[in-house]
Design a protein around this motif. Sequence first.
Motif, PDB file in Angstrom:
ATOM      1  N   LYS A  49      42.617  25.879  48.430  1.00 45.83           N
ATOM      2  CA  LYS A  49      42.019  25.122  49.521  1.00 45.83           C
ATOM      3  C   LYS A  49      41.167  26.044  50.371  1.00 45.83           C
ATOM      4  N   TYR A  50      40.014  25.512  50.767  1.00 48.60           N
ATOM      5  CA  TYR A  50      39.119  26.276  51.634  1.00 48.60           C
ATOM      6  C   TYR A  50      38.315  25.291  52.463  1.00 48.60           C
ATOM      7  N   HIS A  51      38.377  25.426  53.785  1.00 50.35           N
ATOM      8  CA  HIS A  51      37.662  24.522  54.704  1.00 50.35           C
ATOM      9  C   HIS A  51      37.982  23.056  54.404  1.00 50.35           C
ATOM     10  N   LEU A  52      39.294  22.771  54.282  1.00 55.07           N
ATOM     11  CA  LEU A  52      39.805  21.404  54.077  1.00 55.07           C
ATOM     12  C   LEU A  52      39.414  20.801  52.737  1.00 55.07           C
ATOM     13  N   LYS A  53      38.850  21.618  51.842  1.00 59.39           N
ATOM     14  CA  LYS A  53      38.475  21.110  50.527  1.00 59.39           C
ATOM     15  C   LYS A  53      39.297  21.821  49.464  1.00 59.39           C
ATOM     16  N   THR A  54      39.752  21.073  48.475  1.00 52.28           N
ATOM     17  CA  THR A  54      40.559  21.642  47.398  1.00 52.28           C
ATOM     18  C   THR A  54      39.688  21.921  46.175  1.00 52.28           C
ATOM     19  N   TYR A  55      39.796  23.131  45.668  1.00 50.08           N
ATOM     20  CA  TYR A  55      39.076  23.532  44.459  1.00 50.08           C
ATOM     21  C   TYR A  55      40.108  23.703  43.350  1.00 50.08           C
ATOM     22  N   ARG A  56      39.946  22.924  42.312  1.00 53.82           N
ATOM     23  CA  ARG A  56      40.949  22.827  41.268  1.00 53.82           C
ATOM     24  C   ARG A  56      40.872  24.007  40.288  1.00 53.82           C
ATOM     25  N   GLN A  57      42.020  24.584  39.950  1.00 45.59           N
ATOM     26  CA  GLN A  57      42.183  25.598  38.896  1.00 45.59           C
ATOM     27  C   GLN A  57      41.125  26.705  38.990  1.00 45.59           C
ATOM     28  N   CYS A  58      41.142  27.459  40.065  1.00 45.62           N
ATOM     29  CA  CYS A  58      40.142  28.506  40.314  1.00 45.62           C
ATOM     30  C   CYS A  58      40.781  29.885  40.360  1.00 45.62           C
ATOM     31  N   CYS A  59      39.939  30.896  40.148  1.00 42.39           N
ATOM     32  CA  CYS A  59      40.297  32.295  40.360  1.00 42.39           C
ATOM     33  C   CYS A  59      39.439  32.838  41.497  1.00 42.39           C
ATOM     34  N   VAL A  60      39.878  33.945  42.093  1.00 41.05           N
ATOM     35  CA  VAL A  60      39.119  34.604  43.152  1.00 41.05           C
ATOM     36  C   VAL A  60      38.404  35.822  42.563  1.00 41.05           C
ATOM     37  N   GLY A  61      37.157  36.032  42.970  1.00 38.38           N
ATOM     38  CA  GLY A  61      36.358  37.121  42.410  1.00 38.38           C
ATOM     39  C   GLY A  61      37.022  38.479  42.527  1.00 38.38           C
ATOM     40  N   THR A  62      37.546  38.826  43.701  1.00 35.27           N
ATOM     41  CA  THR A  62      38.186  40.136  43.881  1.00 35.27           C
ATOM     42  C   THR A  62      39.410  40.290  42.985  1.00 35.27           C
ATOM     43  N   GLU A  63      40.175  39.207  42.822  1.00 37.08           N
ATOM     44  CA  GLU A  63      41.363  39.273  41.969  1.00 37.08           C
ATOM     45  C   GLU A  63      40.977  39.467  40.506  1.00 37.08           C
ATOM     46  N   LEU A  64      39.902  38.828  40.067  1.00 37.36           N
ATOM     47  CA  LEU A  64      39.438  39.009  38.690  1.00 37.36           C
ATOM     48  C   LEU A  64      39.023  40.454  38.440  1.00 37.36           C
ATOM     49  N   VAL A  65      38.338  41.062  39.415  1.00 33.70           N
ATOM     50  CA  VAL A  65      37.923  42.466  39.274  1.00 33.70           C
ATOM     51  C   VAL A  65      39.143  43.373  39.246  1.00 33.70           C
ATOM     52  N   ASP A  66      40.091  43.146  40.160  1.00 33.73           N
ATOM     53  CA  ASP A  66      41.326  43.949  40.192  1.00 33.73           C
ATOM     54  C   ASP A  66      42.067  43.851  38.867  1.00 33.73           C
ATOM     55  N   TRP A  67      42.163  42.650  38.345  1.00 29.50           N
ATOM     56  CA  TRP A  67      42.902  42.436  37.093  1.00 29.50           C
ATOM     57  C   TRP A  67      42.258  43.195  35.936  1.00 29.50           C
ATOM     58  N   LEU A  68      40.930  43.142  35.836  1.00 26.48           N
ATOM     59  CA  LEU A  68      40.243  43.856  34.752  1.00 26.48           C
ATOM     60  C   LEU A  68      40.500  45.354  34.825  1.00 26.48           C
ATOM     61  N   LEU A  69      40.441  45.926  36.032  1.00 32.87           N
ATOM     62  CA  LEU A  69      40.635  47.368  36.193  1.00 32.87           C
ATOM     63  C   LEU A  69      42.028  47.799  35.762  1.00 32.87           C
ATOM     64  N   GLN A  70      42.995  46.892  35.866  1.00 31.66           N
ATOM     65  CA  GLN A  70      44.369  47.230  35.490  1.00 31.66           C
ATOM     66  C   GLN A  70      44.624  47.132  33.990  1.00 31.66           C
ATOM     67  N   GLN A  71      43.722  46.483  33.250  1.00 31.36           N
ATOM     68  CA  GLN A  71      44.000  46.173  31.852  1.00 31.36           C
ATOM     69  C   GLN A  71      43.587  47.274  30.878  1.00 31.36           C
ATOM     70  N   SER A  72      42.520  48.039  31.209  1.00 32.06           N
ATOM     71  CA  SER A  72      41.992  48.978  30.217  1.00 32.06           C
ATOM     72  C   SER A  72      41.238  50.112  30.896  1.00 32.06           C
ATOM     73  N   SER A  73      41.307  51.289  30.281  1.00 36.10           N
ATOM     74  CA  SER A  73      40.558  52.440  30.797  1.00 36.10           C
ATOM     75  C   SER A  73      39.077  52.349  30.459  1.00 36.10           C
ATOM     76  N   CYS A  74      38.688  51.390  29.611  1.00 37.01           N
ATOM     77  CA  CYS A  74      37.268  51.242  29.287  1.00 37.01           C
ATOM     78  C   CYS A  74      36.505  50.554  30.425  1.00 37.01           C
ATOM     79  N   VAL A  75      37.238  50.031  31.418  1.00 35.86           N
ATOM     80  CA  VAL A  75      36.607  49.476  32.621  1.00 35.86           C
ATOM     81  C   VAL A  75      36.571  50.596  33.652  1.00 35.86           C
ATOM     82  N   HIS A  76      35.379  51.130  33.924  1.00 36.58           N
ATOM     83  CA  HIS A  76      35.277  52.392  34.655  1.00 36.58           C
ATOM     84  C   HIS A  76      35.239  52.241  36.166  1.00 36.58           C
ATOM     85  N   SER A  77      34.803  51.103  36.674  1.00 35.12           N
ATOM     86  CA  SER A  77      34.646  50.951  38.113  1.00 35.12           C
ATOM     87  C   SER A  77      34.601  49.464  38.455  1.00 35.12           C
TER      88      SER A  77
END
Length: 910
Positions: free
Chosen positions: A199-227
């Motif tokens: 939910k954001y500003h009284l509106k519901t967005y269905r089945q979403c990811c957050v950009g920062t969380e996606l970046v954090d997750w990638l960095l944790q998965q493999s050393s081939c992701v450098h930055s």
Amino acid sequence: RVPAPAERSGEDVDIILARLKGVKAFEKFHPNLLQQICMCGFYEYLEKGITLYRQGDIGTSWYAVLSGSLDVKVSETANHQDAVTICTLGVGTAFGESILDNTPRHATIVSRENSELLRIEQREFKTLWEKYRQCMAGLLAPPYGVMDSGECFSVPHSQLPLSLSRISLQVPSEKILRAEKVLRNAILARAPHMIRDRKYHLKTYRQCCVGTELVDWLLQQSSCVHSRAHAVGMWQVLLEEGVLNHVDHELNFQDKYLFYRFLDDEEEDAVLPSDDEKREAEEELQETLLFLSQIGPDAHMRMILRKPPGQRTAEDLEIIYDELLHIKALSHLSNTVKRELAGVLSFESHAKAGTVLFNQGEEGTSWYIIQKGSVNVVIYGKGVVCTLHEGDDFGKLALVNDAPRAASIDFNRILRDVEANTVRLKEHDQDVLVLQKSLRPSSHGNIPIHCDVSMDMFLSVCTYHSQASQGSEQERLDYSVASKRRVLSLALRWAALQGHHLLEDDTALSFLEELHGFASNDARVLHKYFTMFICIWFLFSQHKVLLRQFSSGEERLAKKQPIRSFDDILLKVYCSDHTYTTIRVPVLATGREVTAAVADKLGSTEELLLINLSASGEKQILKPNDVSVFQSLGVNGRLFVCSREQLDSLNPLPEQEGPSTGSMSSFELMSSKDLAFQMTQYDWELFSCVHEYELVYHTFGRQAYRRSTANLELFLKRFNQVQLWVVTEVCLCGTLSKRVQLLKKFIKIAAHCREFKNLNSFFAIIMGMCNPAVSRLSQTWEKLPSKFKKFYAEFESLLDPSRNHRAYRLTVAKMEPPIIPFMPLLIKDMTFTHEGNKTFIDGLVNFEKMRLIANTVRAMRHCRSQTFNAEVSPASKNPQEVRNYVRQLNVIDNQRTLSQLSFRLEPRRG
């Protein structure tokens, strides 16, 4: 008249089918899909000027153009009278796909001429889309597909409204679609909380990811992701391909609290992956990340170039600048101008071949550089006169001269620079040249690489600083002493940097001697500065010539010491009958001096040639004026002397052929970590012997400066030796299971080398495994466990040369010294800088070139800013045995022989 779907007979369907088969857009459709379209589609005829629907309407149908054309009009306001035509849809194009997610129409569609359309209603279209998504993707705009057939007269990508600019992107490939599924399923398996309703500003967005969380997750998965920037580029790939979407349809992925949705989650009743699908995703994850990591930087670059110039960050500008350094069309521009260009370039992408960029005779407004694809240059009456490819540019002449275009251009993908900024940069370039003219021209023909210091100049500086014009006598004395201490401190730092190279310069030695006398008078007040200086002076004044032995043998077991230009070396020089003589000559001995020493020892009076004979039998006649001739020898190369008549009959020594059996029985019992550590220790010794100046001499030409680069050559030769060691051992291993064990062993050693930050041996091992004689052994590679294949693929990705070896540079940037760098790449950087930039411009020193060279030298200095600690070696039962082994690798230095051995192991199939 076409009957309604419920009234159609089999004959009606056949008539419609024949018509659709004549439309190019439907050529690749599966027959079953065409049959379904014929059964549910409606025929619609529009006269010229009829509005089919308006921007903002909720759609109920999807359309394909059978004949005629329609204008696409967009309004930035709610007033339809303000709408402007942005493109025209021709035969074979399709539109109206917004009915898949019930979003409002993005544009108003008006018939440009009498037109025929195929219309499919929403319910039937959704059914067809679910069943035949892959086939239909070619007719739809992303995130569903792209219009890739038929006529479409488009405007530049940058002029399209945000909601329609996806129209020029590519159809998601099978690999990208699979990558989306793997990442989504892996997230649901490892971190299911990341995909949820938000939910954001009284509106519901269905089945979403957050950009920062996606970046954090990638960095944790493999050393081939450098930055984080690298991870952003990887997600941008999916966003461009339409398999990951921003909830408000923005085109740039951002590392912020913004919502993104996977394509599989777009539908309300999205199915969660089964346990088997999650397990498959886990198995494929590393391979998928490796694939995305290789194409992510290019997507990141496109994303940056789409930003308006005023919105680009300093990091964005640096990334663009790094790319511009390697575009040949800009090689003549100064780096200052390239930095200015980084701020004004914009990006255009055109997916359709045959699109006309501009016509002959039109006024020029832009200068173009081809980033990817090719461009045809067409002149009226002559047709295609040439084709321009990646890195070429066009449009500059008409832009600068304010002249009409001399030809018509069609293209695939380009970079664009706007007119005003180009003109401004031209003026700025002149400013740079004016600034350079204020510098005093050099009287030397070459840039002096070593430090020729004038004693008079240095003493005048010292005298200047030692005299204060005012203050009490004590204050003037204190000021004088402090100044002299600063001068001595500078001299100490300079001498430490020069090292033994000071002894090769008579001017420098004379300077040190005079400064020693000057400082002796003030020894009492200069205290520790004079003490340190006198120690350095003593070391340099008491230097002696050392005797080196340059041949393969026991000397490799001793700790390496730098070879200095004033040292003597012992050389083995062979005759045509394979006998040899040993001579003692200076390191800088020329080919003429070596030949004379051999002739004198042999008592020969005939004219002799000095030959560098490789293991493959290749002969190189060394020139009489070549200095340090032993540096030209390969891993198994030898020096020979013979008369000109004996040259053709000269053959390599039996020892040059290399081993006939592998040494796996010796080193398979050694720990991989021990091997990697001892290799690192030996490499560090070699690397520590290389003086920074050798890198410069190697680039500018040691022959011109009569300087030795022996230590650098030994280090580079070590790289080749380790690479050949890998190939030799694999090709001499006759048992398939043993070869598989060898590959696993080398991958483990490479992993430990990277752990010890020994990138030189790490890349040597990986490049050895990439050698054709090893890479072609398909039966061996098939037996390699998947875990090791993934490790190898990750390691191999660091060799990716794209974007100026960006993957490697990002890896090094994350490391702390001590580091043993990939020396061939440092050499490449120096060579590229030297050959791509003039040393002098209008008789003035090109200081920008000098700064670039200094940056590479500083990178090498940074790697050695901390000392390698050899005392923290891993626990080992036989460290001396391992040490001796890695310092005496026996290899086959003949690619033809290695290839023959490889084909014996696994003959060519078929």
